[in-house]
Design an enzyme around this catalytic site. Sequence first.
Site, PDB file in Angstrom:
ATOM      1  N   GLY A 241       0.793  -1.221   0.000  1.00 31.38           N
ATOM      2  CA  GLY A 241       0.000   0.000   0.000  1.00 31.38           C
ATOM      3  C   GLY A 241       0.822   1.265   0.000  1.00 31.38           C
ATOM      4  O   GLY A 241       0.410   2.277  -0.563  1.00 31.38           O
TER       5      GLY A 241
ATOM      6  N   SER B  25      -9.472  -5.577   1.011  1.00 32.40           N
ATOM      7  CA  SER B  25      -9.584  -4.120   0.993  1.00 32.40           C
ATOM      8  C   SER B  25     -11.053  -3.730   1.071  1.00 32.40           C
ATOM      9  O   SER B  25     -11.885  -4.282   0.351  1.00 32.40           O
ATOM     10  CB  SER B  25      -8.975  -3.541  -0.282  1.00 32.40           C
ATOM     11  OG  SER B  25      -9.303  -2.162  -0.404  1.00 32.40           O
TER      12      SER B  25
ATOM     13  N   LYS C  62      -4.401 -12.208   2.196  1.00 32.01           N
ATOM     14  CA  LYS C  62      -4.541 -11.121   3.166  1.00 32.01           C
ATOM     15  C   LYS C  62      -6.009 -10.947   3.524  1.00 32.01           C
ATOM     16  O   LYS C  62      -6.854 -10.733   2.649  1.00 32.01           O
ATOM     17  CB  LYS C  62      -3.978  -9.812   2.611  1.00 32.01           C
ATOM     18  CG  LYS C  62      -3.923  -8.688   3.651  1.00 32.01           C
ATOM     19  CD  LYS C  62      -3.078  -7.528   3.163  1.00 32.01           C
ATOM     20  CE  LYS C  62      -2.888  -6.480   4.253  1.00 32.01           C
ATOM     21  NZ  LYS C  62      -1.983  -5.392   3.837  1.00 32.01           N
TER      22      LYS C  62
END
Length: 343
Positions: A62, A174, A216
């Site tokens: 990120g 996300s 993730k």
Amino acid sequence: MYNLARQLLFKLSPETSHDLSLDLIGAGGRLGLNGLLGKSAAKLPVSVMGLEFPNPVGLAAGLDKNGAAIDGFAQLGFGFVEIGTVTPRPQPGNPKPRIFRLPNAEAIINRMGFNNLGVDNLVSRVEAAKYRGILGINIGKNFDTPVERAVDDYLICLDKAYAHASYVTVNVSSPNTPGLRSLQFGDSLKQLLEALSLRQQELTQRHGKRVPLAIKIAPDMTDEETVLVAAALIESGMDAVIATNTTLSRQGVEGLPHGDEAGGLSGAPVREKSTHIVKVLAGELAGRMPIIAAGGITEGRHAAEKIAAGASLVQIYSGFIYKGPALIRQSVDAIAAMPRTAS
């Protein structure tokens, strides 16, 4: 020195200071100057996913979405660097403003939306970098790709990133891409993991090396959901899990300026939530798969807490923004000072 730089950078808008910092770190890397800041980073070798890490403290995805400053970050003393999230095609992300600082809480809210220059651009930058250490490439789906076709985007990115990565992270957590988090559950997760595992086997044969895959996940899952995710990861043969991404919760930032902005919250307020996920995962995985912990590390002792909870590696992002390169050394030192457990 970093405190002075931070004061100056924090006078700029968050995204402007982010871009400027990335330019400076990249330039420092090309000139070999960043080693002056990171030269004291300790060596604390650890073997995870079949890879040898010089220390267990990495840069979370990120911060360097396009691989623009790989050499610069490596010189600061990180044991590994993760770049991305990258998508098959370039995309601008969400409208600005889309990053908000909450300094009183040592937190950041972002709704970037996977803004990046595309996987081909990232690969070219990886090829141009001098860094030969552990490099993770974090992959995602384009904003306009329907969720039911998300697997296609992940496979495109995996195909292109595979030969250039030490490991690949699959970002299904996300909060800023509509529908993305649904891929963490049920048949959607199972189908994605099966497709990734099969393609990993094919690419292993093609390239003559096996590149580990990490998933993730979000911090906003119940214990029951986390247990189901752990079972799916084991069944599919994934190599690691990264816990966690940003949270949709606003606990800890209520009433603060920008505290009600839409997006994912990172930094100190997510620490306990993320560490709890690590503990639940550790109990379920029982050593069958390593955990990479991210979320809320703003002091060295927080990194040690993640390791004590069951993680093998840690990553920092928001803490790096607030504390600078010194946090890397502090985290390595805190982990090194932990009591050794009998094996």
